[in-house]
Each structure stands twice: as structure tokens, then as C-alpha cells.
Design an enzyme around this catalytic site. Sequence first.
Site, PDB file in Angstrom:
ATOM      1  N   PRO A 159      -9.709 -82.042  13.144  1.00 40.77           N
ATOM      2  CG  PRO A 159      -9.386 -79.821  12.519  1.00 40.77           C
ATOM      3  CD  PRO A 159     -10.416 -80.765  13.069  1.00 40.77           C
ATOM      4  CB  CYS A 160      -5.921 -84.523  15.849  1.00 41.61           C
ATOM      5  SG  CYS A 160      -6.076 -86.032  14.895  1.00 41.61           S
ATOM      6  CG  HIS A 161      -4.619 -83.139   9.943  1.00 36.15           C
ATOM      7  ND1 HIS A 161      -5.972 -83.398  10.104  1.00 36.15           N
ATOM      8  CD2 HIS A 161      -4.533 -82.183   8.994  1.00 36.15           C
ATOM      9  CE1 HIS A 161      -6.655 -82.631   9.275  1.00 36.15           C
ATOM     10  NE2 HIS A 161      -5.810 -81.875   8.595  1.00 36.15           N
TER      11      HIS A 161
END
Length: 166
Positions: free
Chosen positions: A120-122
Site C-alpha cells: 500500500p504505497c498509497h
Amino acid sequence: MKQLQFSTPLGLLVVTSNTKGIESILFRDHTEAPDHSNDMLLLDCKAQFDAYFKGSLQQFDLPLAAIGTDFQQAVWQQLSQIPFAQLRSYSDIAHALNNPKAVRAVGAANGRNPLTIIVPCHRVIGANGSLTGYAGGLERKDWLLKHEQNTAQALGLFQLEASIAP
């Protein structure tokens, strides 16, 4: 290598797998990926994404086989530790790696994450709470964070640590 493409509320995703697991999941505007819709791993990946977008899945459970440097792998491992609907800064990730001066390198590794949403780089934002770069585009990042916040609220899980502007 096998590929499957499918539509999501945010556009087309193309999933690539190898013999070890899921190698990449990337947004594409258009593609002509070969159809491996009979591959169980790819079908399981699609089913988990369907559940995520419906709000019934918060943690993916798939074998991952992303290709990257040791540093990138370490950053992606840290990203994977960020709980659903929570946020971290690039500085938080650098500190978790015991390398507080590596903020820019963390940002670069974050931008090269080939496993969108699953890793989850978001969930990584600027130190000042602003939405910063996202390979899928800031509109998608904003949508994902709001989706997770709304899902968490509906399930009574928790609130985001930082507010997201409407």
C-alpha cells in the site's frame, strides 16, 4: 509469465505472475494482455481485488514475487506493515528502516512499487499531511484513501490518523 487484466472502479489493472507469485499489479490505460483467466493465482488475485473494492477485504493474502533491489524490497516490506486505512510519511518509513536520512530514497523506492494497492504505497503521504506522488495518479491515491477511510468507518475499525481533504 502469465497476465490477467480486469476493470476496477479506478480503471484497468494488469496483474502479472511468475512461478513464485504475483510479480506486478499496475494500472494501465489500455493493454492487450494475454488472457490467462484460467490461472488460479490470477483469478484469486482478481477475486481479492473485487472484495477490496466492495469494502469486504482489508488485507490481501497472495504470494508476492516483486523484483527489486534489496533496499526497494526493504521499503516495500515496510509499506506492507502499514495497517488498512492508516497513513505514514516517507520519514516514518525511513525511520522504520533505521535510516532516517533515506527519505528521498524511500520516496524513490515507493514510486517503483510494482504491486499497487497490495503493497500500500498509497498510504504514504508527505510529512505535512499532503498527498504526494503516486504512480497511479493523485486522483487514484485520493480515491483509495477515502475508500479505506469509508470502509473502516462502516466496519467500525478506526479513523485515519490524518485527515484527507474532501
